[in-house]
Design an enzyme around this catalytic site. Structure first.
Site, PDB file in Angstrom:
ATOM      1  N   ASP A  69       0.864  -1.285  -0.040  1.00  0.00           N
ATOM      2  CA  ASP A  69       0.081   0.098  -0.008  1.00  0.00           C
ATOM      3  C   ASP A  69       0.847   1.379   0.014  1.00  0.00           C
ATOM      4  O   ASP A  69       1.954   1.137   0.349  1.00  0.00           O
ATOM      5  CB  ASP A  69      -0.745  -0.084   1.183  1.00  0.00           C
ATOM      6  CG  ASP A  69      -1.753   1.255   1.376  1.00  0.00           C
ATOM      7  OD1 ASP A  69      -2.405   1.657   0.340  1.00  0.00           O
ATOM      8  OD2 ASP A  69      -1.740   1.765   2.403  1.00  0.00           O
ATOM      9  N   SER A  70       0.325   2.338  -0.153  1.00  0.00           N
ATOM     10  CA  SER A  70       1.055   3.627  -0.242  1.00  0.00           C
ATOM     11  C   SER A  70       1.615   3.968   1.300  1.00  0.00           C
ATOM     12  O   SER A  70       2.439   4.814   1.397  1.00  0.00           O
ATOM     13  CB  SER A  70       0.192   4.856  -0.814  1.00  0.00           C
ATOM     14  OG  SER A  70      -1.208   4.740  -0.057  1.00  0.00           O
ATOM     15  N   CYS A 112      -3.733  -1.059  -2.097  1.00  0.00           N
ATOM     16  CA  CYS A 112      -3.784   0.334  -2.374  1.00  0.00           C
ATOM     17  C   CYS A 112      -5.005   0.384  -3.539  1.00  0.00           C
ATOM     18  O   CYS A 112      -4.515   0.141  -4.688  1.00  0.00           O
ATOM     19  CB  CYS A 112      -2.642   1.005  -2.479  1.00  0.00           C
ATOM     20  SG  CYS A 112      -2.868   3.031  -2.963  1.00  0.00           S
ATOM     21  N   HIS A 152      -8.471   3.436   3.495  1.00  0.00           N
ATOM     22  CA  HIS A 152      -8.919   4.160   4.874  1.00  0.00           C
ATOM     23  C   HIS A 152     -10.621   4.055   5.453  1.00  0.00           C
ATOM     24  O   HIS A 152     -10.955   3.970   6.353  1.00  0.00           O
ATOM     25  CB  HIS A 152      -8.625   5.570   4.820  1.00  0.00           C
ATOM     26  CG  HIS A 152      -7.067   5.753   4.849  1.00  0.00           C
ATOM     27  ND1 HIS A 152      -6.335   5.308   3.759  1.00  0.00           N
ATOM     28  CD2 HIS A 152      -6.261   6.583   5.797  1.00  0.00           C
ATOM     29  CE1 HIS A 152      -4.904   5.531   4.163  1.00  0.00           C
ATOM     30  NE2 HIS A 152      -5.099   6.362   5.185  1.00  0.00           N
ATOM     31  N   GLU A 193      -6.857   9.423   9.391  1.00  0.00           N
ATOM     32  CA  GLU A 193      -5.598   9.582   9.994  1.00  0.00           C
ATOM     33  C   GLU A 193      -5.479  10.251  11.201  1.00  0.00           C
ATOM     34  O   GLU A 193      -4.608  10.030  12.216  1.00  0.00           O
ATOM     35  CB  GLU A 193      -4.440   9.851   8.900  1.00  0.00           C
ATOM     36  CG  GLU A 193      -4.374   8.777   7.932  1.00  0.00           C
ATOM     37  CD  GLU A 193      -3.176   8.632   7.258  1.00  0.00           C
ATOM     38  OE1 GLU A 193      -2.139   9.472   7.524  1.00  0.00           O
ATOM     39  OE2 GLU A 193      -2.759   7.887   6.227  1.00  0.00           O
ATOM     40  N   CYS A 197     -11.158   2.791  -1.026  1.00  0.00           N
ATOM     41  CA  CYS A 197     -10.134   3.469  -0.625  1.00  0.00           C
ATOM     42  C   CYS A 197      -9.676   2.505   0.649  1.00  0.00           C
ATOM     43  O   CYS A 197     -10.880   2.310   1.580  1.00  0.00           O
ATOM     44  CB  CYS A 197     -10.082   4.861  -0.102  1.00  0.00           C
ATOM     45  SG  CYS A 197      -8.833   5.670   0.582  1.00  0.00           S
TER      46      CYS A 197
HETATM   47  N1  DGL Z   1      -3.923   3.813  -0.114  1.00  0.00           N
HETATM   48  C1  DGL Z   1      -4.680   4.707  -0.799  1.00  0.00           C
HETATM   49  C2  DGL Z   1      -6.048   4.278  -1.584  1.00  0.00           C
HETATM   50  O1  DGL Z   1      -6.347   3.074  -1.226  1.00  0.00           O
HETATM   51  C3  DGL Z   1      -5.199   6.087   0.259  1.00  0.00           C
HETATM   52  C4  DGL Z   1      -3.815   6.767   0.434  1.00  0.00           C
HETATM   53  C5  DGL Z   1      -3.380   7.656  -0.388  1.00  0.00           C
HETATM   54  O2  DGL Z   1      -4.014   8.480  -0.895  1.00  0.00           O
HETATM   55  O3  DGL Z   1      -2.223   7.058  -0.645  1.00  0.00           O
HETATM   56  O4  DGL Z   1      -6.352   4.817  -2.330  1.00  0.00           O
END
Ligand code: DGL
Length: 269
Positions: A13-14, A76, A190, A156, A188
């Protein structure tokens, strides 16, 4: 039990958000070991260009392939939306699955009225990746998408049940709900943490599709079909690798994972 099947699953993931997918995998596949990679030094990806995301994704994929993983999971949504091809080209010979495939399959299966809402980061929504995938599964379905850029920072911040988050959700979701969707894909990493709040906002008639849970289901099916499921008795091991360990990483990570993180390794790129 073959050593081939005892290898870990690579999940990336990012940043820290993909731990929602790890959490679902731990519950659905408790015997499987996992190496998680979070690019915490360069998060967020959701507002970056496609070329940049492709470049970062290639680096992460190569790192995980170097860890001898038996499967890759793009946790991600943003990377899955614009850089899935980069991963597939590199990960020759091992299965690759992603949150968009899993979420789209579940949404189509759970939307009898043929109307699906999708929420995600601006890059995910602008890519139209969910709509394309959903239409490939069923061309008659109508997809209504909405970018929700404020949700990532609100999660977050830990504002999971905060008046500001509630107001923001009402504002973002108004146009999607006006289309009387059957389901809403949480596109997403989150957003699964906002599930209780979103459930209130969308009401009982709209099904929430949690891409973390659906990805764990897809991973289980895929491992079985590929003959790669781990059936041994050894306890699973978990590694967390990140590119930066920011001050609040432990707290945020544990919120996403729902348990303590243990040792976090940092790679120096
Ligand atoms: N992990 C990213 C997603 O699922 C969200 C966080 C980011 O913007 O890097 O799209």
């Amino acid at each position: 039990m073959s050593a081939r099947n005892a290898r870990p699953i690579g999940v990336f993931d990012s940043g820290v958000g993909g731990l929602t997918v790890v959490r679902a995998l731990m519950e659905r596949l408790p015997l499987e070991s996992i190496v998680y990679f979070g690019d915490t030094a360069r998060v967020p990806y959701g507002v970056k260009s496609v070329a940049t995301i492709e470049h970062f994704t290639a680096q992460i994929t190569d790192f995980l392939l170097g860890q001898d993983v038996k499967m890759l999971i793009i946790a991600c949504n943003t990377m899955a939306a614009v850089a899935a091809r980069v991963v597939a080209e590199r990960a020759v010979g091992i299965p690759v699955i992603d949150v968009i495939e899993a979420g789209s399959q579940a949404a189509v299966a759970q939307s009898p009225g043929g109307r699906i809402g999708v929420i995600g980061t601006p890059t995910t929504i602008n890519s139209n990746a969910y709509a394309r995938r959903i239409h490939a599964l069923d061309a008659r379905v109508r997809v209504h998408s909405q970018a929700c850029p404020l949700f990532v920072p609100l999660v977050e911040e830990g504002w999971l049940d905060h008046p500001v988050t509630r107001m923001t959700a009402h504002e973002y979701l108004r146009p999607v709900l006006a289309e009387e969707v059957d389901s809403l894909v949480l596109g997403c990493t989150h957003y699964p943490l906002l599930k209780p709040l979103l459930r209130d906002v969308v009401g009982p008639g709209v099904r929430l599709i949690d891409s973390a849970v659906t990805t764990a289901e897809l991973a289980a099916r895929c491992l079985q079909e590929a003959g790669l499921a781990h059936t041994g008795t050894l306890p699973a091991s978990y590694r967390y690798v990140v590119t930066d360990v920011p001050l609040r990483f432990q707290t945020i990570g544990e919120r996403f994972l729902g348990r303590s993180l243990g040792l976090v390794e940092r790679v120096d790129w």
